[in-house]
Design a protein around this motif. Structure first.
Motif, PDB file in Angstrom:
ATOM      1  N   ILE A 175      31.935   0.608  59.159  1.00 47.24           N
ATOM      2  CA  ILE A 175      33.161   1.200  59.708  1.00 47.24           C
ATOM      3  C   ILE A 175      34.188   1.359  58.600  1.00 47.24           C
ATOM      4  O   ILE A 175      33.939   0.989  57.454  1.00 47.24           O
ATOM      5  N   SER A 176      35.328   1.905  58.948  1.00 43.29           N
ATOM      6  CA  SER A 176      36.256   2.411  57.935  1.00 43.29           C
ATOM      7  C   SER A 176      36.733   1.359  56.943  1.00 43.29           C
ATOM      8  O   SER A 176      37.005   1.665  55.798  1.00 43.29           O
TER       9      SER A 176
ATOM     10  N   GLU B  29      34.770  -5.659  68.847  1.00 45.26           N
ATOM     11  CA  GLU B  29      35.241  -4.737  67.810  1.00 45.26           C
ATOM     12  C   GLU B  29      34.856  -5.247  66.428  1.00 45.26           C
ATOM     13  O   GLU B  29      34.512  -4.476  65.540  1.00 45.26           O
TER      14      GLU B  29
ATOM     15  N   THR C 217      32.765   6.627  76.141  1.00 47.01           N
ATOM     16  CA  THR C 217      33.680   7.020  75.072  1.00 47.01           C
ATOM     17  C   THR C 217      34.904   7.757  75.626  1.00 47.01           C
ATOM     18  O   THR C 217      35.951   7.771  74.982  1.00 47.01           O
TER      19      THR C 217
ATOM     20  N   ALA D 212      37.393   5.059  75.931  1.00 48.51           N
ATOM     21  CA  ALA D 212      37.565   4.226  74.736  1.00 48.51           C
ATOM     22  C   ALA D 212      36.677   2.980  74.733  1.00 48.51           C
ATOM     23  O   ALA D 212      36.925   2.035  73.972  1.00 48.51           O
TER      24      ALA D 212
ATOM     25  N   ARG E 104      42.964   0.245  73.087  1.00 55.21           N
ATOM     26  CA  ARG E 104      41.511   0.420  73.038  1.00 55.21           C
ATOM     27  C   ARG E 104      40.855  -0.944  73.217  1.00 55.21           C
ATOM     28  O   ARG E 104      41.269  -1.921  72.590  1.00 55.21           O
TER      29      ARG E 104
END
Lengths: 451, 451
Positions: A35-36, A85, A146, A149, A198
């Motif tokens: 992920i980012s 998450e 999705t 969220a 989220r």
């Protein structure tokens, strides 16, 4: 720190079947993505599935018994997969069915961060267990999740888990040829925090529920209220109800709209259901089975309760037989798996020479066709009610009685031949009488390791 | 039979304070009503409240500490009241806060049969604990519940329960003058059955959560992501974010609407929140605090995230100062308690000579007023964010920087005087500096029986 948002009530049981893939070096590999922020989180991975058998299995109730009509009689197991998450998807588990422990602050209890799927497993005439086009449910489940969220996943991994779970439960729960069971994949946001944000934690679960044959009114036991019976909320019936030949629809009022372009009517999210219950309860109290949801001042016909709505009529211009249903595209109606199958089947020409049209059409067009004697039949199509021929539609003070609801002694036509032919063809696929790619055969665990 | 849908995880504790009314003959009387089949069901009845104290109380965290920012730190107790279709409302209980046991088939997890309220309790400068216009929350809670077919109740009984609960928790949890706590009344449908139908069992509960001062950006601790920080979902920031002077709004896209006429936008139901999270997450990833929800091709301005939206401008025709907000009536916006209070306060004339208008207005009007230099300020009003002045609005490629967001060195005006005056007046009422009927003083249990 907040307590863990959701946990099984019983302590974790020992793992009997860890199918995690081992590399040659013996280390477990997992699907991951980056992920980012550079960290990796685990993807949903069916190969990490573990199975904890239920050592206190339940009896299987008789078809259409009161237990089945309660729509709460589940099988022995459920499949769960937790997501955070921070770490992504944890290893999925098949484990004994039972209650969840959930914090009162959990997102799903406040913000409707929840979505689901509905499908069935069938025991074929050839003894094989089948799902019907489960790949479509898998893709829609992802789209629904999705949209609100909830975390994404590879649909093919979900499909593997689903098949594995059905393979565990099918031998016992759909043992008889011709039997079926309802499957409910669900995803909920479980993090215990009140901020509108989220989801940071989620739970995917799959369970199976014994289900009555809703498409056959004769299967209804005396103890279950029939449409038309007064409800206990004080709303009593407004008129006598004739013997039910098919589904009775009540068109929605202009001040009660199910979905809107730019909304979420095409997603199978909880938010589409709760707000519809008042209208539905009022319709049932007046003797109708479902709401026919209209949209806009034009009274566009969209859906019939939990089903997509189809009409078969003679086209005003061409005089040809035409099957019409509302289009996808503006996101107002659900992209039903049964809907798609009806369209594909009729378009294939196997059911005769019928034009197929997906377009916006209004209740006024339906009324006009009715007044001109052009309506042949109408039906709902969905997983729960399957193919349900419509008997009549109440629309703003007018009772529009379709051919099925009229006196059928005239020429012997019953007004549901077309729907019944479609239903027969789909049933043939579901029960393996017609070998078809839509019928997905399940590999069953004929002996659970604990037996 | 289906198992009980929802139960406390811990066994029932002995009752220490049974306040049920006793008649002279010693029998307990309860409020009841007769339903259509002649049976009687119990009404919600605050006089039947029992209290089971938490024998393992928690410490109170410091204001705006990370625990508080988690929005998951609850107080020691919760209030619960169970309802069944058959028997009505059971006796309400105040009991130790903790997890619920809930069946995977429970209606609330699938059909968004859930609604809530949001309010705060304040410790005044005079040492008294107050609620702010709680009668309005009670009425709206009832409206929300019945909009999604959850059971009704007498708002005044709910209000008694709420006050009793706040009276139990306030001495410990808002001990310091000037402190406040967030209160979350909730109702969920708990019956364990998958049929899409009116709920047969429900649970009302009230809890309290430590809450940060969201209307003051300087209170945000370093560990909490500020608006503009990239999210972990891979969406990164599109531009540098200036130091935040106020709320930054991003107008919604035309293909993502929050609510519609005939829908349920005016009810505080879960279904309004889950479907908004994707848009909100995207906006936050781009540095905005909230979505400014527009409606229709006309781009009507409706709400700002969880707040009602107000603009103060010079009226184009009259040149007079005018405060404008979207109207109630078509059911698209929430009837906020803070919204009503702002309207009442400004209409009273106490804040100067300002016209007040509730009408539909469009984003194009806002743009025009901005281009003509007529905008004085804009702010959101709601319980969670209180009165939050707006710094800028992003609308389809244009950044509309309001006076608050512009260089304030020109004439010393900051662009939030009006909002700050309103905020000051409301705070004066909440904290007892202005004795006002909107401030509802709570009778506190200064000594819990277990201490």
């Amino acid at each position: 720190m907040a307590p863990a948002a959701i946990t099984p009530v019983s302590p974790p049981s020992p793992t009997l079947d860890n199918t995690s893939r081992l590399t040659k070096a013996g280390t477990i590999t997992t699907l991951e993505k980056t992920i980012s922020n550079g960290a990796t989180v685990a993807e949903l991975d069916a190969s990490r599935l573990t199975i904890t058998p239920n050592l206190n299995p339940k009896p299987v109730p008789a078809p259409n018994s009161p237990e089945v009509w309660s729509q709460s009689y589940t099988t022995d197991h459920m499949l769960t997969a937790r997501w955070t998450e921070k770490h992504g998807w944890e290893a999925p588990e098949i484990r004994p069915y039972g209650p969840f422990s959930i914090m009162p602050t959990a997102s799903v209890l406040h913000y409707a961060t929840e979505c689901f799927e509905g499908m069935k497993a069938y025991r074929g005439d050839d003894g094989k267990a089948r799902l019907f086009r489960p790949d479509r449910n898998a893709k829609r489940f992802l789209q629904s999740a999705t949209r609100i969220a909830l975390p994404g996943f590879a649909p093919e991994e979900f499909l593997k888990l689903l098949k594995k779970f059905v393979g565990v439960e099918a031998p016992k729960w759909i043992a008889e040829k011709g039997s079926f069971i309802y499957i409910r994949p669900t995803m909920i946001a479980t993090a215990a925090a009140l901020g509108v944000q989220r989801p940071k934690e989620a739970l995917m679960y799959i369970m199976m529920v014994m289900f009555p044959t809703l498409d056959d009114p004769s299967s209804r036991p005396p103890s279950v209220p029939t449409p038309g019976a007064p409800l206990s909320n004080g709303v009593t019936e407004s008129k006598p109800v004739p013997a039910s030949k098919g589904m009775r629809l009540c068109a929605s009022r202009h001040d009660m709209i199910r979905a809107w372009p730019g909304g979420f009517g095409s997603a199978k999210v909880g938010a589409n259901y709760g707000p519809s219950l008042v209208a539905q309860g009022e319709a049932r109290a007046r003797g109708y089975d479902q709401i026919l949801w209209l949209f806009g001042e034009e009274c566009y016909v969209t859906e019939a309760g939990g089903s997509n709505f189809f009409i078969l009529w003679k086209n005003k211009q061409t005089g040809r037989k035409e099957m019409v249903t509302a289009p996808l595209g503006d996101g107002v109606i659900l992209e039903g798996v049964t809907r798609a199958s009806v369209l594909d089947l009729v378009r294939s020409g196997k059911l005769g020479d019928v034009d197929v049209t997906e377009r916006k059409f209004t209740m006024h067009e339906v009324l006009e066709a009715h007044n001109e004697g052009r309506i042949i039949e109408a039906f709902g199509a969905g997983t729960a009610f399957f193919i349900a021929p419509v008997q009549d539609i109440h629309f703003r003070g007018t009772d529009l009685v379709l051919p099925l609801g009229q006196d059928d002694s005239k020429d012997g036509k019953k007004g549901d031949e077309f729907a019944m032919t479609i239903k027969g063809s789909l049933k043939d696929i579901m029960y393996g009488r017609w070998q078809h790619e839509w019928g997905c055969v399940i590999e069953e665990q004929t002996e659970m390791q604990y037996e």
